[in-house]
Design a protein around this motif. Sequence first.
Motif, PDB file in Angstrom:
ATOM      1  N   LYS A  47       0.836  -1.198   0.000  1.00 10.73           N
ATOM      2  CA  LYS A  47       0.000   0.000   0.000  1.00 10.73           C
ATOM      3  C   LYS A  47       0.874   1.252   0.000  1.00 10.73           C
ATOM      4  N   ALA A  48       1.918   1.249   0.815  1.00 15.03           N
ATOM      5  CA  ALA A  48       2.822   2.396   0.883  1.00 15.03           C
ATOM      6  C   ALA A  48       3.518   2.620  -0.459  1.00 15.03           C
ATOM      7  N   GLU A  49       3.930   1.555  -1.104  1.00 13.85           N
ATOM      8  CA  GLU A  49       4.587   1.669  -2.408  1.00 13.85           C
ATOM      9  C   GLU A  49       3.613   2.192  -3.455  1.00 13.85           C
ATOM     10  N   LYS A  50       2.377   1.734  -3.401  1.00 11.55           N
ATOM     11  CA  LYS A  50       1.359   2.211  -4.333  1.00 11.55           C
ATOM     12  C   LYS A  50       1.133   3.706  -4.148  1.00 11.55           C
ATOM     13  N   GLU A  51       1.039   4.140  -2.902  1.00 17.00           N
ATOM     14  CA  GLU A  51       0.839   5.564  -2.623  1.00 17.00           C
ATOM     15  C   GLU A  51       2.016   6.387  -3.129  1.00 17.00           C
ATOM     16  N   PHE A  52       3.239   5.876  -2.949  1.00 11.12           N
ATOM     17  CA  PHE A  52       4.414   6.603  -3.428  1.00 11.12           C
ATOM     18  C   PHE A  52       4.401   6.706  -4.953  1.00 11.12           C
ATOM     19  N   VAL A  53       4.022   5.642  -5.617  1.00 15.87           N
ATOM     20  CA  VAL A  53       3.962   5.665  -7.082  1.00 15.87           C
ATOM     21  C   VAL A  53       2.921   6.686  -7.547  1.00 15.87           C
ATOM     22  N   GLU A  54       1.798   6.774  -6.844  1.00 10.71           N
ATOM     23  CA  GLU A  54       0.774   7.760  -7.199  1.00 10.71           C
ATOM     24  C   GLU A  54       1.297   9.184  -6.996  1.00 10.71           C
ATOM     25  N   ILE A  55       2.016   9.419  -5.896  1.00 13.94           N
ATOM     26  CA  ILE A  55       2.610  10.736  -5.652  1.00 13.94           C
ATOM     27  C   ILE A  55       3.610  11.063  -6.749  1.00 13.94           C
ATOM     28  N   LYS A  56       4.428  10.089  -7.093  1.00 15.09           N
ATOM     29  CA  LYS A  56       5.440  10.282  -8.130  1.00 15.09           C
ATOM     30  C   LYS A  56       4.789  10.591  -9.484  1.00 15.09           C
ATOM     31  N   ASN A  57       3.731   9.870  -9.824  1.00 10.47           N
ATOM     32  CA  ASN A  57       3.028  10.127 -11.078  1.00 10.47           C
ATOM     33  C   ASN A  57       2.422  11.529 -11.093  1.00 10.47           C
ATOM     34  N   ASN A  58       1.839  11.942  -9.972  1.00  9.81           N
ATOM     35  CA  ASN A  58       1.275  13.288  -9.880  1.00  9.81           C
ATOM     36  C   ASN A  58       2.361  14.351 -10.014  1.00  9.81           C
ATOM     37  N   ALA A  59       3.511  14.093  -9.413  1.00 12.09           N
ATOM     38  CA  ALA A  59       4.624  15.040  -9.504  1.00 12.09           C
ATOM     39  C   ALA A  59       5.121  15.151 -10.945  1.00 12.09           C
ATOM     40  N   GLU A  60       5.233  14.021 -11.618  1.00 14.20           N
ATOM     41  CA  GLU A  60       5.689  14.050 -13.013  1.00 14.20           C
ATOM     42  C   GLU A  60       4.682  14.783 -13.903  1.00 14.20           C
ATOM     43  N   ALA A  61       3.401  14.614 -13.639  1.00 13.50           N
ATOM     44  CA  ALA A  61       2.373  15.326 -14.398  1.00 13.50           C
ATOM     45  C   ALA A  61       2.464  16.830 -14.140  1.00 13.50           C
ATOM     46  N   LEU A  62       2.726  17.201 -12.901  1.00  9.76           N
ATOM     47  CA  LEU A  62       2.863  18.613 -12.553  1.00  9.76           C
ATOM     48  C   LEU A  62       4.091  19.220 -13.223  1.00  9.76           C
ATOM     49  N   ILE A  63       5.177  18.474 -13.262  1.00 11.13           N
ATOM     50  CA  ILE A  63       6.390  18.945 -13.951  1.00 11.13           C
ATOM     51  C   ILE A  63       6.083  19.189 -15.423  1.00 11.13           C
ATOM     52  N   TYR A  64       5.397  18.247 -16.035  1.00  6.93           N
ATOM     53  CA  TYR A  64       5.039  18.389 -17.450  1.00  6.93           C
ATOM     54  C   TYR A  64       4.180  19.633 -17.666  1.00  6.93           C
ATOM     55  N   GLU A  65       3.193  19.822 -16.798  1.00  8.49           N
ATOM     56  CA  GLU A  65       2.300  20.978 -16.909  1.00  8.49           C
ATOM     57  C   GLU A  65       3.079  22.284 -16.761  1.00  8.49           C
ATOM     58  N   ALA A  66       3.988  22.322 -15.800  1.00  3.94           N
ATOM     59  CA  ALA A  66       4.781  23.539 -15.568  1.00  3.94           C
ATOM     60  C   ALA A  66       5.681  23.840 -16.762  1.00  3.94           C
ATOM     61  N   GLN A  67       6.311  22.813 -17.303  1.00  3.50           N
ATOM     62  CA  GLN A  67       7.179  23.035 -18.461  1.00  3.50           C
ATOM     63  C   GLN A  67       6.369  23.515 -19.668  1.00  3.50           C
ATOM     64  N   ARG A  68       5.213  22.923 -19.857  1.00  4.53           N
ATOM     65  CA  ARG A  68       4.348  23.311 -20.968  1.00  4.53           C
ATOM     66  C   ARG A  68       3.923  24.775 -20.809  1.00  4.53           C
ATOM     67  N   LYS A  69       3.587  25.144 -19.580  1.00  2.00           N
ATOM     68  CA  LYS A  69       3.165  26.517 -19.315  1.00  2.00           C
ATOM     69  C   LYS A  69       4.305  27.488 -19.584  1.00  2.00           C
ATOM     70  N   LEU A  70       5.528  27.127 -19.197  1.00  2.00           N
ATOM     71  CA  LEU A  70       6.684  27.992 -19.463  1.00  2.00           C
ATOM     72  C   LEU A  70       6.926  28.153 -20.957  1.00  2.00           C
ATOM     73  N   ASN A  97      14.019  11.182  -7.292  1.00  2.00           N
ATOM     74  CA  ASN A  97      15.016  10.114  -7.190  1.00  2.00           C
ATOM     75  C   ASN A  97      15.163   9.604  -5.766  1.00  2.00           C
ATOM     76  N   SER A  98      14.778  10.445  -4.816  1.00  2.00           N
ATOM     77  CA  SER A  98      14.783  10.002  -3.427  1.00  2.00           C
ATOM     78  C   SER A  98      13.410   9.418  -3.125  1.00  2.00           C
ATOM     79  N   LYS A  99      13.254   8.865  -1.988  1.00  2.00           N
ATOM     80  CA  LYS A  99      11.946   8.326  -1.593  1.00  2.00           C
ATOM     81  C   LYS A  99      11.332   9.178  -0.489  1.00  2.00           C
ATOM     82  N   ASP A 100      11.746  10.440  -0.418  1.00  2.00           N
ATOM     83  CA  ASP A 100      11.275  11.338   0.622  1.00  2.00           C
ATOM     84  C   ASP A 100       9.933  11.950   0.209  1.00  2.00           C
ATOM     85  N   ARG A 101       8.865  11.331   0.663  1.00  2.00           N
ATOM     86  CA  ARG A 101       7.520  11.765   0.277  1.00  2.00           C
ATOM     87  C   ARG A 101       7.226  13.191   0.716  1.00  2.00           C
ATOM     88  N   SER A 102       7.633  13.522   1.921  1.00  3.75           N
ATOM     89  CA  SER A 102       7.308  14.860   2.424  1.00  3.75           C
ATOM     90  C   SER A 102       8.007  15.940   1.589  1.00  3.75           C
TER      91      SER A 102
END
Length: 117
Positions: A47-70, A97-102
């Motif tokens: 469950k913890a790994e699944k949650e981390f993967v979801e956070i990571k996917n959301n972060a990657e989507a946000l990065i993409y959105e920010a780059q597109r906006k720039l 690259n780290s596993k630091d969720r916070s």
Amino acid sequence: NGILKVIATDKTSGASKDLEIKDSNQRSKEEIDQIIEDAQKYSGEDKAEKEFVEIKNNAEALIYEAQRKLQEDSELAKSEKASQIQSTIDALRSGLNSKDRSAITQLMSELQTLLQQ
């Protein structure tokens, strides 16, 4: 007790053949119990790994959105805020690259705030 049983009949001659596929890896009750116990034991980690993967996917989507906006907003790209956004993107990429969720969620929050201003 078979998994699959097939019977083929030749309609002209009436001859038939059958084939039965059986499970060759039948597990004992002890093996099944051990598999269930292991699944329950590691469910928290899964469950913890699944949650981390979801956070990571959301972060990657946000990065993409920010780059597109720039890239699409020429005024934003020329502003001081563009460098802040880019440095936050870079920090977020490093954080992935780290596993630091916070740290990841904090950087995501910062990037979202910068994009909304």
